[in-house]
Design an enzyme around this catalytic site. Structure first.
Site, PDB file in Angstrom:
ATOM      1  N   ASP A  39       7.919 -28.007 -74.026  1.00 22.40           N
ATOM      2  CA  ASP A  39       8.625 -28.735 -74.729  1.00 22.40           C
ATOM      3  C   ASP A  39       8.428 -30.364 -74.480  1.00 22.40           C
ATOM      4  O   ASP A  39       9.333 -31.214 -75.103  1.00 22.40           O
ATOM      5  CB  ASP A  39      10.069 -28.555 -73.977  1.00 22.40           C
ATOM      6  CG  ASP A  39      10.863 -27.275 -74.371  1.00 22.40           C
ATOM      7  OD1 ASP A  39      10.333 -26.905 -75.554  1.00 22.40           O
ATOM      8  OD2 ASP A  39      11.623 -26.970 -73.955  1.00 22.40           O
ATOM      9  N   SER A  42       5.839 -33.392 -69.562  1.00 24.51           N
ATOM     10  CA  SER A  42       4.851 -34.028 -68.972  1.00 24.51           C
ATOM     11  C   SER A  42       4.668 -35.302 -69.929  1.00 24.51           C
ATOM     12  O   SER A  42       4.293 -36.519 -69.370  1.00 24.51           O
ATOM     13  CB  SER A  42       3.605 -33.577 -68.552  1.00 24.51           C
ATOM     14  OG  SER A  42       3.714 -32.335 -67.689  1.00 24.51           O
ATOM     15  N   LYS A 170      10.246 -33.974 -79.974  1.00 26.38           N
ATOM     16  CA  LYS A 170       9.537 -33.509 -81.170  1.00 26.38           C
ATOM     17  C   LYS A 170      10.310 -33.706 -82.278  1.00 26.38           C
ATOM     18  O   LYS A 170      10.078 -32.912 -83.212  1.00 26.38           O
ATOM     19  CB  LYS A 170       8.859 -32.273 -81.003  1.00 26.38           C
ATOM     20  CG  LYS A 170       8.409 -31.990 -79.597  1.00 26.38           C
ATOM     21  CD  LYS A 170       7.448 -30.732 -79.364  1.00 26.38           C
ATOM     22  CE  LYS A 170       6.570 -30.720 -78.128  1.00 26.38           C
ATOM     23  NZ  LYS A 170       5.895 -29.370 -77.941  1.00 26.38           N
ATOM     24  N   ASP A 172       9.950 -35.862 -84.413  1.00 24.76           N
ATOM     25  CA  ASP A 172       8.758 -36.299 -85.601  1.00 24.76           C
ATOM     26  C   ASP A 172       8.313 -34.789 -86.234  1.00 24.76           C
ATOM     27  O   ASP A 172       7.895 -35.120 -87.465  1.00 24.76           O
ATOM     28  CB  ASP A 172       7.697 -36.994 -84.879  1.00 24.76           C
ATOM     29  CG  ASP A 172       7.034 -36.452 -83.830  1.00 24.76           C
ATOM     30  OD1 ASP A 172       7.813 -35.844 -82.908  1.00 24.76           O
ATOM     31  OD2 ASP A 172       5.857 -36.105 -83.709  1.00 24.76           O
ATOM     32  N   SER A 474       5.933  12.282 -45.599  1.00 25.68           N
ATOM     33  CA  SER A 474       6.549  13.643 -45.470  1.00 25.68           C
ATOM     34  C   SER A 474       5.468  14.974 -45.249  1.00 25.68           C
ATOM     35  O   SER A 474       4.404  14.751 -45.881  1.00 25.68           O
ATOM     36  CB  SER A 474       7.308  13.719 -47.063  1.00 25.68           C
ATOM     37  OG  SER A 474       7.768  15.292 -47.225  1.00 25.68           O
ATOM     38  N   SER A 546      10.603   6.387 -43.037  1.00 26.00           N
ATOM     39  CA  SER A 546      11.059   5.066 -42.868  1.00 26.00           C
ATOM     40  C   SER A 546       9.554   4.452 -43.273  1.00 26.00           C
ATOM     41  O   SER A 546       8.898   3.616 -42.504  1.00 26.00           O
ATOM     42  CB  SER A 546      11.056   4.689 -41.045  1.00 26.00           C
ATOM     43  OG  SER A 546      10.298   5.341 -40.213  1.00 26.00           O
TER      44      SER A 546
END
Length: 635
Positions: A39, A42, A170, A172, A474, A546
């Site tokens: 977007d 920076s 933006k 433009d 198991s 567990s």
């Protein structure tokens, strides 16, 4: 001639002193830029730094060289390179980390945090927002309001930012279309009303071309509002709110350089303090008065919010890191159960019942999520049910801590109401939270002292209580071995009880399934039951898969040192599968049995069990004998 030079130097020195004096008394605005990927966050910050003349000539030369190397869409300078410091960011054209930059104008000083837009790095945005006074939410004029726009706006409001700038960037690229601009404002206002954002300042900009950044743009004659920099310079920020609240200081360090000095150091979170003020230490009820306020530059007659000081007290009292110093007549609330909003920041989901480390202020405690009340859908703001929180998930939960914590609701005092969650195995920060209030039952359910305690129960049975925790896959033989061990202990005259996984799921835990969250809750309940049984003086045996180390560690911490004995029934999965008389592994491999440990659900073997039984070498009888022999000295 010499005198003229001397006078010139003197004038220059005066000018510098005047400038520094003026600069010193400027207000400081901390703000963040956030929004979706690409977007232009920076680029916007780079433009602000460039236009405010905060770039040195050597930096500008490097910037121009880098801009030529990476390409700048026809522009001489790529402003984003000023803040995209990581090589990975420059290569991908995105922001990953939080970049902080300082700049100043004639009217104000600024610290800006450029936060990432990608969903994967939302946690970094929360970090930047936690100390900001204002948020600049960028929207690509071509794309409009996106999910990440909503998420960042919600998070900014959640952490207490009340000044919002909606920078529609933006422009433009949409030919400065006012209808497009107005449409985006309408969409955002509908969302802002839902989350409680009463007002925001919308500005049409182009970070690349500089429209409405530091000067008005001729391309938007229909816009009569301030430029972005003008708004940042003039927006009012409340810098007195915490000063006007009652005094609170979390103790960060007990300062004891010698036998003649003992002070308590920390940063004042709110209010004022002066020598002679009566104070209370929380948790607890100890009171004293402030003797001195000590700093590196000497003693102070008073100190307020934001200052780091060392307080000495008139009395020698017990006070340590993590405790909070308050006025004696205005203490904090202390509790161990809360309602809180949690923002989840890890790839691995949050699981209720799993223990995490909580850091709040200067204290640390173990915490579990006891109940997830609902999750927040950032697109619709609907409250949706859920048992776990995934990456970037936001949920309102009940939490319980291992000890009582002094706190204030986050909305009133972020320093004493905000916390982070840390994974206990890898020490990674996995979540951030904001306390709403203490749960009422945390106040009216104090622990009841009973005269016949666990020591008395054990003495009458003439044995040392133990929890023998058998864990393994198991089919490993846990129950068979546990049954044989109990028979041998019974023959020795020991008082025992065996908790088996299958049997417990017939009653106490029949409401639980086999998801990760249900497995965690299953073990939590078993641990609490086993704790009560050892309080009765019994030797308790458990036979549970567990599967997770975290939950086994959670149960271990319920018991005094040496009372929890982890016994790893070590059986390779191929051996366990051959022994499987119930056909569970076969069903799991066909896909008929979901979340089966070892097939589509992980088993984390113990790293340092007290006893390891290799069932490829020992029979069940031999394994039971080996366990009894290992334990014989401790009974």
């Amino acid at each position: 001639m010499a005198n003229d030079i001397y006078k010139t130097d003197e004038l220059i020195a005066r000018d510098i002193d005047a400038y520094l004096e003026k600069h010193q008394h400027k207000t400081m605005l901390r703000f963040i830029t956030c929004g979706s990927v690409d977007d232009g966050k920076s680029t916007l910050i780079g433009r602000l730094l460039y236009d405010s003349k905060m770039i040195f000539e050597d930096q500008l030369a490097v910037l121009e060289a880098d801009s030529k190397r990476v390409g700048t869409q026809g522009q001489e300078i790529d402003f984003a390179l000023l803040v995209d410091g990581l090589a990975a960011e420059r290569e991908q054209g995105i922001t990953i980390d939080v970049a902080y930059r300082f700049f100043a104008t004639d009217r104000r000083k600024f610290i800006v945090a450029d936060t990432p837009g990608h969903e994967q790095y939302t946690r970094n945005m929360v970090t930047g927002a936690s100390t900001a006074d204002l948020a600049v939410i960028l929207i690509d004029a071509r794309k409009g309001v996106l999910t990440q726009t909503r998420r960042h706006s919600y998070l900014a409001h959640l952490v207490g930012i009340r000044n919002i700038v909606l920078a529609i960037n933006k422009m433009d690229l949409v030919d400065y279309d006012r209808a497009r601009y107005d449409g985006i404002i309408g969409d955002y206002r509908a969302f802002a009303d839902q989350i409680g954002v009463g007002s925001f300042q919308a500005i049409p900009i182009s970070g690349l071309k500089g429209d409405n950044i530091t000067s008005k743009s001729d391309a938007t004659p229909w816009y009569q509002g301030p430029t972005l920099l003008e708004y940042l310079e003039t927006v009012e920020i409340d810098q007195t709110r915490m000063i006007e609240r009652p005094f609170r200081m979390a103790v960060q360090w007990v300062n004891r350089p010698n036998l003649d000095f003992r002070g308590f150091s920390g940063q004042i979170a709110s209010g004022w303090i002066k020598p002679g003020d009566a104070v209370r230490i929380l948790p607890g009820s100890t009171t004293s008065t402030v003797a001195r306020i000590v700093t590196l530059d000497g003693d102070l007659s008073e100190a307020g919010a934001g200052q780091s000081v060392t307080l000495t007290l008139a009395d020698e009292i017990d006070c340590s890191r993590g405790q909070v110093i308050t006025p004696a007549d205005q203490p904090l609330e202390v509790a161990d159960q809360f309602e809180a909003t949690i923002v989840w920041m890890a790839e691995e989901p949050m699981i209720p019942g799993r223990a995490y480390i909580m850091k709040i202020g200067t204290t640390q405690a173990t915490v579990t999520v006891t109940d997830e009340k609902y999750q927040v859908n950032v697109n619709t703001m609907a409250h949706e049910p859920g048992k776990t929180l995934a990456l970037n998930g936001i949920g309102v939960c009940n939490i319980a801590t291992s000890k009582a914590i002094p706190f204030e609701p986050y909305a009133e005092n972020p320093d004493l109401g905000g916390f982070i969650l840390i994974d206990r195995l890898n020490n990674a920060t996995v979540g951030a939270g904001m306390i709403h209030f203490a749960l009422r039952r945390s106040h009216n359910l104090p622990w009841q002292t009973i005269d016949v305690d666990r020591t008395a129960h054990a003495a009458i049975k003439n044995q040392q209580p133990r929890l023998l925790w058998l864990t393994g896959l198991s089919g490993s033989g846990k129950t068979t071995i546990a049954n044989l061990v109990e028979k041998k202990l019974h023959a020795m005259g020991r008082h025992t009880f065996l908790l088996d996984g299958t049997n417990v799921r017939q009653g106490l835990n029949k409401d639980l399934g086999f998801t990760d969250a249900d497995r965690v809750e299953n073990i939590r309940r078993i641990g609490e039951v086993a704790k009560l049984m050892t309080d009765a003086g019994l030797i308790v045996l458990t036979a549970f898969i567990s599967p997770f180390r975290s939950e086994r560690r959670m149960v271990r911490q319920l018991f005094p040192k040496g009372e929890f004995v982890e016994i790893f029934i070590d059986t390779p999965i191929e051996v366990a599968e051959r022994r499987d008389q119930k056909g569970l592994y076969e069903q799991a491999r066909r896909g008929d049995l979901k979340n089966f440990t070892g097939i589509d659900s992980a088993y984390e073997p113990p790293e340092a069990p007290e006893i390891r039984i290799d069932t490829t070498r020992l029979s069940a009888e031999e394994a039971a004998e080996a366990i009894i022999e290992s334990l014989s000295m401790s009974f």
